[in-house]
Design a protein around this motif. Structure first.
Motif, PDB file in Angstrom:
ATOM      1  N   VAL A  39      18.518 -10.426  -9.757  1.00 24.83           N
ATOM      2  CA  VAL A  39      19.967 -10.514  -9.688  1.00 24.83           C
ATOM      3  C   VAL A  39      20.442 -11.736  -9.050  1.00 24.83           C
ATOM      4  O   VAL A  39      19.803 -12.403  -8.131  1.00 24.83           O
ATOM      5  CB  VAL A  39      20.385  -9.523  -8.505  1.00 24.83           C
ATOM      6  N   ILE A  40      21.642 -12.207  -9.744  1.00 29.68           N
ATOM      7  CA  ILE A  40      22.220 -13.408  -9.575  1.00 29.68           C
ATOM      8  C   ILE A  40      23.567 -13.473  -9.159  1.00 29.68           C
ATOM      9  O   ILE A  40      24.469 -12.572  -9.932  1.00 29.68           O
ATOM     10  CB  ILE A  40      22.132 -14.557 -10.562  1.00 29.68           C
ATOM     11  N   GLU A  41      24.004 -13.664  -8.220  1.00 24.32           N
ATOM     12  CA  GLU A  41      25.541 -13.308  -7.690  1.00 24.32           C
ATOM     13  C   GLU A  41      26.287 -14.541  -8.067  1.00 24.32           C
ATOM     14  O   GLU A  41      26.011 -15.876  -7.647  1.00 24.32           O
ATOM     15  CB  GLU A  41      25.622 -13.095  -6.195  1.00 24.32           C
ATOM     16  N   ARG A  55      21.330 -21.340 -17.958  1.00 24.13           N
ATOM     17  CA  ARG A  55      20.309 -22.220 -18.342  1.00 24.13           C
ATOM     18  C   ARG A  55      19.603 -22.518 -17.353  1.00 24.13           C
ATOM     19  O   ARG A  55      18.207 -22.936 -17.458  1.00 24.13           O
ATOM     20  CB  ARG A  55      21.100 -23.673 -18.785  1.00 24.13           C
ATOM     21  N   LYS A  56      19.873 -22.474 -15.973  1.00 26.15           N
ATOM     22  CA  LYS A  56      19.108 -22.881 -14.871  1.00 26.15           C
ATOM     23  C   LYS A  56      17.928 -21.886 -14.522  1.00 26.15           C
ATOM     24  O   LYS A  56      16.863 -22.037 -14.314  1.00 26.15           O
ATOM     25  CB  LYS A  56      19.891 -22.920 -13.816  1.00 26.15           C
ATOM     26  N   ALA A  57      18.688 -20.274 -14.872  1.00 22.53           N
ATOM     27  CA  ALA A  57      17.381 -19.243 -14.895  1.00 22.53           C
ATOM     28  C   ALA A  57      16.482 -19.373 -15.759  1.00 22.53           C
ATOM     29  O   ALA A  57      15.340 -18.804 -15.558  1.00 22.53           O
ATOM     30  CB  ALA A  57      18.348 -17.894 -14.934  1.00 22.53           C
ATOM     31  N   LEU A  93      16.435 -10.575 -21.325  1.00 25.67           N
ATOM     32  CA  LEU A  93      18.007 -10.211 -21.344  1.00 25.67           C
ATOM     33  C   LEU A  93      18.655 -10.440 -20.004  1.00 25.67           C
ATOM     34  O   LEU A  93      18.250 -10.229 -19.229  1.00 25.67           O
ATOM     35  CB  LEU A  93      17.888  -8.715 -21.611  1.00 25.67           C
ATOM     36  N   VAL A  94      19.929 -11.082 -20.200  1.00 25.54           N
ATOM     37  CA  VAL A  94      20.971 -11.255 -19.367  1.00 25.54           C
ATOM     38  C   VAL A  94      22.051 -10.355 -19.441  1.00 25.54           C
ATOM     39  O   VAL A  94      22.687 -10.052 -20.675  1.00 25.54           O
ATOM     40  CB  VAL A  94      21.179 -12.673 -19.217  1.00 25.54           C
ATOM     41  N   ILE A 114      23.597 -10.624 -13.772  1.00 29.55           N
ATOM     42  CA  ILE A 114      24.473 -11.723 -13.005  1.00 29.55           C
ATOM     43  C   ILE A 114      25.936 -11.080 -12.881  1.00 29.55           C
ATOM     44  O   ILE A 114      26.578 -10.290 -13.708  1.00 29.55           O
ATOM     45  CB  ILE A 114      24.799 -12.887 -14.007  1.00 29.55           C
ATOM     46  N   LEU A 115      25.947 -10.813 -11.706  1.00 28.48           N
ATOM     47  CA  LEU A 115      26.971 -10.126 -10.822  1.00 28.48           C
ATOM     48  C   LEU A 115      28.290 -11.086 -10.807  1.00 28.48           C
ATOM     49  O   LEU A 115      28.098 -12.206 -10.194  1.00 28.48           O
ATOM     50  CB  LEU A 115      26.918  -9.602  -9.533  1.00 28.48           C
TER      51      LEU A 115
END
Length: 191
Positions: free
Chosen positions: A48-50, A62-64, A131-132, A188-189
Motif C-alpha cells: 500500500v502506498i499512500e 516508476r519508483k515502486a 498490478l497497480v 495506491i491510495l
C-alpha cells in the motif's frame, strides 16, 4: 427428461408462493475505514502506498517498479507503453510488467477492490506481472453490503473484485504466487 418431469410435477403441486422476506442486514463497520482497509490489504499480500491528491502518480509508480520495462494502462494521466483500449487483441498485452487500473469501490472488511471493465481488453487485470490499483480514499466502504449498493455495471458488462496477488497452494501444497494473475498487487491510495 427426468429433470423436466420432476420440475413439472413440482410446479403443478405448488399451491402457495411466498415473497422473500425483507431483511435489513447491517454489516460490520469500522471507526476508521481507511486504516482498516490498509491493514486488510497488507494481510492479503498487497503493498500500500499512500498518495496525496496532487502527487505525481507516474513518479510514484516508476519508483515502486524501477526495473519494469513495459507499463500498460488506459487510466487518464498515466503514462504507459500499451493501452488496453488500442491493442488489436488481448495477446498484445502479454509481457506487461506493470498494469495500472483504477478501482471503483474498495472494501475495508476484506481488502478487495471492485474493478469494473472500463477498458476494451480486461486481460490487463490478469496478465500483468504486477498490478497497480488506484483507489480514491472516498471510495472505501466498510463491508460488502455497502459495496454492492454502490456497484454499477459498466458499459462492457463485466467487473470483478480483486483482493491481493494471485496465489494457490493446489500444486503439491506449496504456495505459488502469480499462478492465475498478477504476482504482486500495489494499492495506491489517493487523496
Amino acid at each position: 427428461m427426468y429433470k423436466e418431469d420432476l420440475l413439472k410435477k413440482l410446479r403443478k403441486n405448488t399451491t402457495l408462493q411466498f415473497d422473500m422476506p425483507k431483511t435489513t442486514v447491517k454489516g460490520i463497520t469500522y471507526p476508521d475505514v481507511v486504516k482498516q482497509y490498509i491493514n486488510m490489504c497488507e494481510t492479503v499480500g498487497c503493498k500500500v502506498i499512500e498518495a496525496k491528491k496532487n502527487d505525481d502518480l507516474n513518479a510514484i509508480i516508476r519508483k515502486a517498479y524501477p526495473n519494469a520495462k513495459v507499463f500498460a494502462s488506459n487510466v487518464k494521466g498515466i503514462k504507459a507503453d500499451r493501452n488496453p483500449d488500442t491493442v488489436g487483441s488481448a495477446q498484445e498485452l502479454n509481457g506487461t510488467d506493470v498494469g495500472i487500473i483504477e478501482g471503483d469501490v474498495a472494501v475495508a472488511e476484506n481488502g478487495c477492490v471492485w474493478i469494473p471493465q472500463t477498458m476494451k481488453e480486461k486481460a490487463i487485470c490478469f496478465i500483468s506481472e504486477e498490478l497497480v490499483i488506484l483507489v480514491h480514499r472516498d471510495k472505501i466502504v466498510n463491508n460488502m453490503h455497502e459495496a454492492y449498493e454502490r456497484i454499477t455495471m459498466p458499459e462492457y458488462g463485466y467487473g470483478c473484485f480483486i483482493s491481493g496477488p494471485s496465489k494457490t497452494a493446489d500444486i503439491e501444497q506449496a504456495l505459488v504466487m502469480g499462478a492465475q494473475a498478477a504476482r504482486g498487487v500495489t494499492i495506491i491510495l489517493i487523496g
